[in-house]
Motif scaffolding. Sequence first.
Motif, PDB file in Angstrom:
ATOM      1  N   SER A 166      93.544  82.254  56.280  1.00  9.72           N
ATOM      2  CA  SER A 166      94.529  82.357  57.356  1.00  9.72           C
ATOM      3  C   SER A 166      94.810  83.820  57.676  1.00  9.72           C
ATOM      4  CB  SER A 166      95.822  81.647  56.953  1.00  9.72           C
ATOM      5  OG  SER A 166      96.326  82.169  55.731  1.00  9.72           O
ATOM      6  N   TYR A 182      98.480  89.246  57.629  1.00  7.96           N
ATOM      7  CA  TYR A 182      98.804  88.049  58.425  1.00  7.96           C
ATOM      8  C   TYR A 182      99.679  88.448  59.616  1.00  7.96           C
ATOM      9  CZ  TYR A 182      97.774  86.130  53.789  1.00  7.96           C
ATOM     10  OH  TYR A 182      97.197  85.856  52.575  1.00  7.96           O
ATOM     11  N   ASP A 187     101.685  81.966  57.754  1.00  9.82           N
ATOM     12  CA  ASP A 187     100.272  82.008  57.390  1.00  9.82           C
ATOM     13  C   ASP A 187     100.056  82.404  55.936  1.00  9.82           C
ATOM     14  OD1 ASP A 187      99.575  81.334  59.992  1.00  9.82           O
ATOM     15  OD2 ASP A 187      99.502  83.423  60.641  1.00  9.82           O
TER      16      ASP A 187
END
Length: 424
Positions: A166, A182, A187
């Motif tokens: 992610s 992120y 995430d």
Amino acid sequence: MVPLPARRALLAAAVGAAGRRRVPSHPPAAAAAARRPSSGAGSEAEEPGGATAMLRHLLLKLRATGPVTVAEYMREALTNPGQLIGIWYISEWIATGKPEAFQLVELGPGRGTLTDDILRVFNQLASLLSKCDISIHLVEVSPKLSEIQALMLTGGKVQSNPEDQSAYMKGVSKTGIPIFWYRDIQDVPPGYSFYLAHEFFDALPIHKFQRTEKGWREVLVDIDPEVPDQLRFVLSPSSTPATEHFIQPEEMRDHVEVCPEAGVIIQRLAGRIEKDGGAALVADYGHDGTKTDTFRGFRNHKLHDVLRAPGTADLTADVDFSYLRKMTQGRTATLGPIKQREFLKNMGIDLRLQVLLQNSCDEATHEQLLHSYDMLMNPKKMGDCFNFFALLPHHRLVHPDKKHKPESKSPLPPVAGFGELLLK
């Protein structure tokens, strides 16, 4: 030539962390024209003898793992915000039984200065953390800042758009700890985590409200009819959706600033800590639901009209810690806000200052140390306007068996820096 550690000493705190990306509000006028000194958290509450258990423990570890001398380490640990914060997290990690892994998550890490300093602490205490799986997770929306962070933390050796992640970027620190980037806290993978928000919340957008004879009205920005190329504040003619949702029925102030985005982020942090454990430390300018109009603009380190030349100044508002506490919705315990001078005194800053003074060998260094100590602790400077606030699992402050065994005398380890544990 003054040794490098001596030059870094308390003077570093007076100059401030150059890695921060803005110059938010300075409530006292004397502080308004200066760059913000940064500060952080430290070891356990001071014991009757003056020293602290955490400090004694760290000193023993450093002697065993040096080449860093005690005096050199204390010079850095006293004044470097990242290193003090690193010690705060290690203290909490020890207090909760040394879990086998933890994530360090920083929100809005600026240039990466604090994370770099925290990594230095982790490296200095490598023998203590040798069996712990540590990873760093940075929540950063700015591509430019993430590049600067990557250069500082990894030497620029990063992988963009890693597969099955992610994260939008990943790398490895100079000491071998994995780092991930992120765009949103959601995430970040779940797990036992320590969260850091240092001068983060005061830069988030706020709504402003004014009490009138006809009820609450939202403060809006409009064109000034008398000067068409300028802006002015006006009151909404009627109640707005924000007025209906963000004003608490029990509100006693006549002017209120609310940061809904801060509320959402705190709710997410509280939910994660409730489920996975860990802690969050918020360090920022703010108040406990007592102030009204704190919306400020700064340009070239000086106060600037918030409605003049939009886009050329940094806009900030003090953090309302009472709102953050309310937004946890009881899912975590909270400590603070506590004034910086109280927080640092609880950590034993006076004792550390004396050690620094004893180990410095010239008058110039003495003056630098005392000047920077005054900047950090003086109520008219940084001492009373910078605050610390923590989120912790409820069981961190209350024994799970207290309801059934109220006579239990086994004390919980103190939370670093906060002194008396007053739950609100």
